[in-house]
Design a protein around this motif. Structure first.
Motif, short mmCIF file in Angstrom:
data_model
loop_
_atom_site.label_atom_id
_atom_site.label_comp_id
_atom_site.label_asym_id
_atom_site.label_seq_id
_atom_site.Cartn_x
_atom_site.Cartn_y
_atom_site.Cartn_z
N SER A 165 9.91 51.13 -32.48
CA SER A 165 10.02 49.71 -32.86
C SER A 165 11.12 49.02 -32.05
CB SER A 165 10.28 49.56 -34.35
OG SER A 165 11.42 50.31 -34.73
N SER A 166 12.22 49.72 -31.79
CA SER A 166 13.30 49.13 -30.99
C SER A 166 12.86 48.96 -29.55
CB SER A 166 14.55 50.02 -31.04
OG SER A 166 15.11 50.02 -32.33
N LYS A 167 12.19 49.95 -29.00
CA LYS A 167 11.73 49.87 -27.61
C LYS A 167 10.71 48.76 -27.42
CE LYS A 167 12.80 54.50 -26.13
NZ LYS A 167 12.37 55.69 -25.43
N LEU A 175 18.04 53.14 -31.34
CA LEU A 175 17.60 52.45 -30.11
C LEU A 175 16.40 53.11 -29.46
CD1 LEU A 175 21.03 51.49 -28.50
CD2 LEU A 175 19.40 49.97 -29.65
N LEU A 231 13.16 45.04 -28.44
CA LEU A 231 14.29 44.69 -27.58
C LEU A 231 13.78 44.68 -26.14
CD1 LEU A 231 17.04 46.90 -29.26
CD2 LEU A 231 16.90 44.39 -29.31
N LEU A 242 17.75 47.16 -36.29
CA LEU A 242 16.95 46.49 -35.28
C LEU A 242 17.03 44.97 -35.46
CD1 LEU A 242 14.98 46.34 -32.93
CD2 LEU A 242 13.11 46.79 -34.55
N GLN A 283 17.18 51.60 -40.28
CA GLN A 283 16.74 51.40 -38.90
C GLN A 283 16.17 49.99 -38.72
OE1 GLN A 283 13.80 54.19 -37.10
NE2 GLN A 283 15.66 55.01 -36.16
#
Length: 149
Positions: A40-42, A36, A45, A90, A86
């Motif tokens: 890339s997640s930040k 998280l 999402l 995601l 990962q």
């Protein structure tokens, strides 16, 4: 004829060497927090939906709007298992986020890994299966409206 037999022997040997590599299915337990916190997640999402894994304590649940699962795979060729996992994680999280928005939920609770319908519940880790060509993450959870938002 000798050339044909020689070719078939080499092709058969090549298949014997390649097939075990393609059949690899390593189970990895990886950090939810690390996944998280990845850039890339930040970036992807949007934060409008909160996520609670396993038995994590949640704000008061006002209404349950449904349950669903997400089973995502990604190309693992040329990537480390962790990087491929990962990406699959995601993708699964984006799917849960999108479904939550469709249902009008502001949180997904009781999120568990559900690879091949075998449940693994953890507040800190998710399960990923990585092979030579693909990596996959399956998650399931409950879509809810929680207080405080």
């Amino acid at each position: 004829m000798k050339k044909l037999i020689g070719f078939l022997m080499i092709a058969g040997l090549g298949a014997v060497i390649v097939l075990p590599a393609q059949a690899r299915d390593d189970k990895l337990l990886l950090s939810i927090e690390d996944a998280l916190n990845a850039s890339s997640s930040k970036e992807k999402l949007d934060g409008s939906v909160k996520f609670y894994f396993g038995n994590q304590r949640t704000p008061k649940v006002l209404k349950k709007l449904g349950s669903d699962a997400s089973n995502k795979k990604t190309n693992a060729f040329g990537k480390s298992d962790e990087d491929a996992c990962q990406w699959a994680f995601l993708s699964a999280m984006l799917s849960l986020e999108q479904r939550a928005k469709q249902l009008g939920a502001n949180a997904v609770v009781n999120i568990e890994s559900n690879y091949k319908k075998v449940v693994m519940s953890s507040e800190t880790q998710y399960e990923c299966h990585a092979g030579a060509i693909m990596a996959g993450v399956a998650l399931k959870g409950d879509f809810v409206k929680i207080s405080g938002k």
